[in-house]
Design a protein around this motif. Structure first.
Motif, PDB file in Angstrom:
ATOM      1  N   LEU A 167       6.241  10.701  -6.937  1.00  0.00           N
ATOM      2  CA  LEU A 167       4.934  11.326  -6.765  1.00  0.00           C
ATOM      3  C   LEU A 167       4.224  10.894  -5.486  1.00  0.00           C
ATOM      4  O   LEU A 167       3.349  11.622  -4.995  1.00  0.00           O
ATOM      5  CB  LEU A 167       4.045  11.018  -7.984  1.00  0.00           C
ATOM      6  CG  LEU A 167       4.583  11.453  -9.357  1.00  0.00           C
ATOM      7  CD1 LEU A 167       3.624  11.017 -10.461  1.00  0.00           C
ATOM      8  CD2 LEU A 167       4.809  12.953  -9.392  1.00  0.00           C
ATOM      9  N   TRP A 168       4.600   9.736  -4.942  1.00  0.00           N
ATOM     10  CA  TRP A 168       3.846   9.234  -3.792  1.00  0.00           C
ATOM     11  C   TRP A 168       4.715   8.828  -2.598  1.00  0.00           C
ATOM     12  O   TRP A 168       4.197   8.297  -1.610  1.00  0.00           O
ATOM     13  CB  TRP A 168       2.970   8.048  -4.196  1.00  0.00           C
ATOM     14  CG  TRP A 168       3.717   6.875  -4.805  1.00  0.00           C
ATOM     15  CD1 TRP A 168       4.025   6.701  -6.104  1.00  0.00           C
ATOM     16  CD2 TRP A 168       4.246   5.739  -4.110  1.00  0.00           C
ATOM     17  NE1 TRP A 168       4.710   5.522  -6.286  1.00  0.00           N
ATOM     18  CE2 TRP A 168       4.860   4.895  -5.054  1.00  0.00           C
ATOM     19  CE3 TRP A 168       4.260   5.340  -2.768  1.00  0.00           C
ATOM     20  CZ2 TRP A 168       5.481   3.716  -4.741  1.00  0.00           C
ATOM     21  CZ3 TRP A 168       4.872   4.142  -2.431  1.00  0.00           C
ATOM     22  CH2 TRP A 168       5.483   3.341  -3.414  1.00  0.00           C
ATOM     23  N   PHE A 169       6.042   9.119  -2.646  1.00  0.00           N
ATOM     24  CA  PHE A 169       6.890   8.695  -1.523  1.00  0.00           C
ATOM     25  C   PHE A 169       6.533   9.435  -0.231  1.00  0.00           C
ATOM     26  O   PHE A 169       6.824   8.961   0.868  1.00  0.00           O
ATOM     27  CB  PHE A 169       8.371   8.929  -1.870  1.00  0.00           C
ATOM     28  CG  PHE A 169       8.822  10.349  -1.704  1.00  0.00           C
ATOM     29  CD1 PHE A 169       9.468  10.770  -0.552  1.00  0.00           C
ATOM     30  CD2 PHE A 169       8.584  11.301  -2.691  1.00  0.00           C
ATOM     31  CE1 PHE A 169       9.882  12.085  -0.388  1.00  0.00           C
ATOM     32  CE2 PHE A 169       8.989  12.606  -2.540  1.00  0.00           C
ATOM     33  CZ  PHE A 169       9.638  13.000  -1.383  1.00  0.00           C
ATOM     34  N   TRP A 170       5.891  10.615  -0.349  1.00  0.00           N
ATOM     35  CA  TRP A 170       5.511  11.386   0.839  1.00  0.00           C
ATOM     36  C   TRP A 170       4.462  10.671   1.708  1.00  0.00           C
ATOM     37  O   TRP A 170       4.240  11.066   2.859  1.00  0.00           O
ATOM     38  CB  TRP A 170       4.970  12.748   0.411  1.00  0.00           C
ATOM     39  CG  TRP A 170       3.822  12.649  -0.574  1.00  0.00           C
ATOM     40  CD1 TRP A 170       3.901  12.618  -1.919  1.00  0.00           C
ATOM     41  CD2 TRP A 170       2.435  12.546  -0.242  1.00  0.00           C
ATOM     42  NE1 TRP A 170       2.661  12.499  -2.486  1.00  0.00           N
ATOM     43  CE2 TRP A 170       1.731  12.461  -1.470  1.00  0.00           C
ATOM     44  CE3 TRP A 170       1.719  12.521   0.958  1.00  0.00           C
ATOM     45  CZ2 TRP A 170       0.346  12.334  -1.521  1.00  0.00           C
ATOM     46  CZ3 TRP A 170       0.347  12.405   0.911  1.00  0.00           C
ATOM     47  CH2 TRP A 170      -0.342  12.317  -0.320  1.00  0.00           C
ATOM     48  N   LEU A 171       3.826   9.641   1.138  1.00  0.00           N
ATOM     49  CA  LEU A 171       2.840   8.917   1.931  1.00  0.00           C
ATOM     50  C   LEU A 171       3.471   8.231   3.138  1.00  0.00           C
ATOM     51  O   LEU A 171       2.829   8.085   4.183  1.00  0.00           O
ATOM     52  CB  LEU A 171       2.119   7.880   1.066  1.00  0.00           C
ATOM     53  CG  LEU A 171       1.195   8.419  -0.029  1.00  0.00           C
ATOM     54  CD1 LEU A 171       0.704   7.272  -0.897  1.00  0.00           C
ATOM     55  CD2 LEU A 171       0.005   9.144   0.600  1.00  0.00           C
ATOM     56  N   ASP A 179      10.485   7.144   7.014  1.00  0.00           N
ATOM     57  CA  ASP A 179      11.010   8.173   6.122  1.00  0.00           C
ATOM     58  C   ASP A 179      10.724   7.916   4.649  1.00  0.00           C
ATOM     59  O   ASP A 179      10.753   8.845   3.843  1.00  0.00           O
ATOM     60  CB  ASP A 179      12.522   8.315   6.321  1.00  0.00           C
ATOM     61  CG  ASP A 179      12.858   8.803   7.718  1.00  0.00           C
ATOM     62  OD1 ASP A 179      12.008   9.493   8.315  1.00  0.00           O
ATOM     63  OD2 ASP A 179      13.957   8.475   8.205  1.00  0.00           O
ATOM     64  N   GLY A 180      10.513   6.703   4.284  1.00  0.00           N
ATOM     65  CA  GLY A 180      10.259   6.388   2.886  1.00  0.00           C
ATOM     66  C   GLY A 180      10.114   4.896   2.695  1.00  0.00           C
ATOM     67  O   GLY A 180       9.927   4.130   3.653  1.00  0.00           O
ATOM     68  N   LEU A 181      10.251   4.455   1.440  1.00  0.00           N
ATOM     69  CA  LEU A 181      10.160   3.033   1.128  1.00  0.00           C
ATOM     70  C   LEU A 181      11.380   2.321   1.697  1.00  0.00           C
ATOM     71  O   LEU A 181      12.523   2.724   1.430  1.00  0.00           O
ATOM     72  CB  LEU A 181      10.082   2.823  -0.395  1.00  0.00           C
ATOM     73  CG  LEU A 181       9.898   1.402  -0.893  1.00  0.00           C
ATOM     74  CD1 LEU A 181       8.538   0.868  -0.467  1.00  0.00           C
ATOM     75  CD2 LEU A 181      10.017   1.346  -2.413  1.00  0.00           C
ATOM     76  N   GLN A 182      11.158   1.306   2.521  1.00  0.00           N
ATOM     77  CA  GLN A 182      12.253   0.616   3.182  1.00  0.00           C
ATOM     78  C   GLN A 182      12.892  -0.385   2.241  1.00  0.00           C
ATOM     79  O   GLN A 182      12.248  -1.281   1.705  1.00  0.00           O
ATOM     80  CB  GLN A 182      11.762  -0.096   4.441  1.00  0.00           C
ATOM     81  CG  GLN A 182      12.893  -0.697   5.265  1.00  0.00           C
ATOM     82  CD  GLN A 182      12.385  -1.333   6.546  1.00  0.00           C
ATOM     83  OE1 GLN A 182      11.211  -1.645   6.670  1.00  0.00           O
ATOM     84  NE2 GLN A 182      13.268  -1.532   7.511  1.00  0.00           N
ATOM     85  N   TYR A 192      16.183   3.538   4.022  1.00  0.00           N
ATOM     86  CA  TYR A 192      14.980   4.045   3.386  1.00  0.00           C
ATOM     87  C   TYR A 192      15.366   4.848   2.139  1.00  0.00           C
ATOM     88  O   TYR A 192      16.410   5.522   2.111  1.00  0.00           O
ATOM     89  CB  TYR A 192      14.191   4.946   4.344  1.00  0.00           C
ATOM     90  CG  TYR A 192      13.678   4.248   5.563  1.00  0.00           C
ATOM     91  CD1 TYR A 192      12.509   3.508   5.519  1.00  0.00           C
ATOM     92  CD2 TYR A 192      14.372   4.329   6.778  1.00  0.00           C
ATOM     93  CE1 TYR A 192      12.017   2.863   6.649  1.00  0.00           C
ATOM     94  CE2 TYR A 192      13.894   3.681   7.917  1.00  0.00           C
ATOM     95  CZ  TYR A 192      12.723   2.949   7.838  1.00  0.00           C
ATOM     96  OH  TYR A 192      12.253   2.304   8.948  1.00  0.00           O
ATOM     97  N   LEU A 193      14.511   4.754   1.138  1.00  0.00           N
ATOM     98  CA  LEU A 193      14.701   5.546  -0.079  1.00  0.00           C
ATOM     99  C   LEU A 193      14.006   6.884   0.143  1.00  0.00           C
ATOM    100  O   LEU A 193      12.835   7.068  -0.197  1.00  0.00           O
ATOM    101  CB  LEU A 193      14.118   4.809  -1.296  1.00  0.00           C
ATOM    102  CG  LEU A 193      14.668   3.403  -1.551  1.00  0.00           C
ATOM    103  CD1 LEU A 193      13.930   2.734  -2.711  1.00  0.00           C
ATOM    104  CD2 LEU A 193      16.158   3.453  -1.834  1.00  0.00           C
TER     105      LEU A 193
END
Length: 453
Positions: A167-171, A179-182, A192-193
Motif C-alpha cells: 500500500l505504501w511502497f510507491w512512496l 525504486d523501493g525499500l532497500q 530493492y523490493l
C-alpha cells in the motif's frame, strides 16, 4: 454396604448443564492480531517501560539514600518511606495487571501494628515481607521491561509495516528517489523490493510476523504475570493465615450458635418438663393422704412426663453427638438418620477405615441436615446418600428428585453448611436446577486419629 429404606430406588440425574461453546468463524491464530486482548497486552508492554524506569529510579534512590543515612537517625525513616512508596507502586501494578492482563491478584497482608504512631509504622514497614518483595520487583522489572518493550515494538512495527508494504511502497520512487525499500546496498550493487513478486513475498513475511507477534507478546506478558503474582501478591503462608483466621471465626460462631441452641432446647424442653414434673409430684404428695386415687393419677401423669423428658434428652444428646456414630461409625449412624427421613433413602457407605472423630462428626451432621432439608422443602419421592473415599478426601453426596432450586448464596442453611465445611478445608457443591433433581456433593479432608502413646 447399602441399606435401602422404602420401596424402589433408582435415579439417572444429569451431572449438570453443559456450557455452551462459543464458536468463531476464524481460528485463533488468524484473529489474534485483531483481538482486544492482544492490544491490551501490547499496551501493557508499552506502559511497562516508563513505569519501570520511574519505579526503578525511585527505589534505587530512596534505598541508597536511606542506606547512606543509616549512620544518622534519618536513615531508617527514609528507608521506610522508600519501601512505603514501593508498596504504593505495587498497588498500581496490581491494578494495571488486573485491567490489561485480566490477572486477579489479591492485595497482600496489611501492615501489622500493635500501636498507632510514626515509630510503630516505620517498624511495621521495615518488618513487612511485602515491602521487600515490592523493592525486589522494582529492581528486577526494569531489565525485563526494556527487553519486552524492544521485542514487542519491533515485531509489531515491522510486522504491520511489511504486511502493508504493497500500500505504501510507491512512496520511495515518488519522494525518496529510489525504486523501493532497500534490502541491501554497497558501492556496486543495490537490491530493492520493487517488483510484484518481491512486494508479495514482503507482504507474506509481514503477515507471518503480524500473526506471530500477539503470541510472542503473550509469552512475554506471562513473565510479567509471574512477577506480579509472586512478588506483589500475598504469599501462600500469609494467605493461609488469613484463611485460618476467618475459619477460626466461623468455628467460634458455629460453636456459640450450637451452645445457644442446646441451652434453648434444654430451657424450653426438658427443663420445663422437669419443673412441671416437680410441681405435679408435690401436689400428688399433698393429696396422698386426702385422695389416694387422685394422687395415683397424678403420679401416673408424672410418669408419662418423665418418659417424654427422657426422650427429649435422648434426642438432644443425639443432636450433640450420637452414640451410634462413636460406637459403629458413619454407616450405622447415617442409616439411623435415613430411617427417620420422610422419604425412602438409600445409604451406601464405602469406607475401609474411619476418619478422625471431628471429620466423622462433620460428615454426619452434614448428611443429617441435608436429609432434614429434603424432608422439609424438597417434596421428593426418594433420596440417596453415598459416602466414599478418594485418596486423602472424604466424599459425600446426597441426591433427591425434588423440586430443586436450592442455592447456597440465598442465605439459607446451605450457606451455613458451606461455611462449616470451609472451616476444615472442605467444599460444598450444590447442583439444583429448577424442577430438580438436586445433587449436593461435599468434600472433606481425610484425617486419621493420632496414635495413642
Amino acid at each position: 454396604m447399602a441399606t435401602d429404606y422404602g420401596q424402589g430406588y433408582g435415579y439417572d440425574a444429569e451431572l449438570g448443564p453443559r456450557e455452551s461453546v462459543r464458536r468463531h468463524r476464524l481460528p485463533a491464530g488468524l484473529r489474534a492480531p485483531f483481538e482486544g486482548r492482544s492490544w491490551r497486552e501490547f499496551g501493557y508492554v508499552l506502559l511497562s517501560l516508563p513505569i519501570s524506569i520511574v519505579l526503578f529510579t525511585y527505589a534505587v534512590t530512596m534505598v541508597s539514600l536511606g542506606a547512606g543515612l543509616l549512620v544518622t537517625f534519618l536513615g531508617i525513616p527514609v528507608l521506610a518511606a522508600g519501601l512505603a512508596g514501593c508498596r504504593a507502586f505495587g498497588a498500581l501494578e496490581r491494578t494495571r495487571a488486573r485491567a490489561l492482563l485480566g490477572l486477579e491478584v489479591a492485595d497482600p497482608e496489611p501492615l501489622r501494628m500493635n500501636k498507632h504512631g510514626v515509630m510503630p509504622w516505620i517498624g511495621a514497614v521495615l518488618k513487612s515481607g511485602t515491602s521487600w518483595r515490592t523493592l525486589l520487583y522494582a529492581v528486577l522489572h526494569l531489565p525485563w521491561a526494556v527487553f519486552s518493550f524492544v521485542v514487542a515494538v519491533n515485531l509489531w512495527v515491522y510486522g504491520w509495516a511489511l504486511l502493508t508494504y504493497p500500500l505504501w511502497f510507491w512512496l520511495f520512487p515518488v519522494y525518496g528517489g529510489q525504486d523501493g525499500l532497500q534490502l541491501y546496498g554497497d558501492e556496486t550493487h543495490q537490491i530493492y523490493l520493487d517488483n510484484p513478486f518481491e512486494i508479495t513475498v514482503t507482504a507474506l513475511v509481514g503477515l507471518l510476523f503480524t500473526l506471530a507477534t500477539p503470541w510472542i507478546v503473550r509469552a512475554l506478558t506471562m513473565v510479567d504475570r509471574v512477577m506480579v503474582h509472586g512478588l506483589l501478591g500475598p504469599t501462600r503462608l500469609s494467605a493461609r493465615v488469613v484463611e485460618l483466621e476467618s475459619d477460626r471465626g466461623v468455628v467460634v460462631d458455629t460453636a456459640a450458635a450450637d451452645l445457644r441452641r442446646i441451652e434453648r432446647d434444654l430451657h424450653d424442653g426438658a427443663q420445663a418438663r422437669l419443673v412441671a414434673l416437680a410441681m405435679d409430684l408435690g401436689l400428688a404428695k399433698e393429696k396422698l393422704a386426702e385422695d389416694p386415687q387422685a394422687a395415683a393419677r397424678m403420679v401416673d401423669d408424672a410418669h408419662g412426663e418423665v418418659k417424654t423428658a427422657l426422650q427429649e434428652l435422648r434426642d438432644l444428646a443425639r443432636g450433640i453427638h450420637p452414640a451410634v456414630l462413636t460406637d459403629r461409625g458413619l454407616d450405622a449412624a447415617l442409616s439411623a438418620v435415613a430411617s427417620r427421613c420422610t422419604v425412602p433413602v438409600q445409604v451406601e457407605v464405602d469406607l475401609r477405615s474411619r476418619p478422625a472423630a471431628a471429620i466423622e462428626g462433620i460428615a454426619y451432621f452434614t448428611v443429617s441436615e441435608l436429609l432434614q432439608n429434603i424432608s422439609k422443602h424438597a417434596r421428593a419421592s426418594w433420596a440417596a446418600v453415598d459416602v466414599w473415599r478418594v485418596e486423602n478426601r472424604l466424599m459425600l453426596q446426597v441426591v433427591d428428585d425434588g423440586v430443586g432450586g436450592a442455592d447456597t448464596s440465598a442465605g439459607s442453611g446451605l450457606a451455613g453448611l458451606a461455611e462449616r465445611l470451609d472451616a476444615v478445608d472442605g467444599i460444598l457443591v450444590v447442583d439444583s436446577p429448577a424442577g430438580g433433581p438436586t445433587r449436593v456433593t461435599a468434600e472433606l479432608p481425610w484425617r486419621t486419629e493420632p496414635a495413642m502413646r
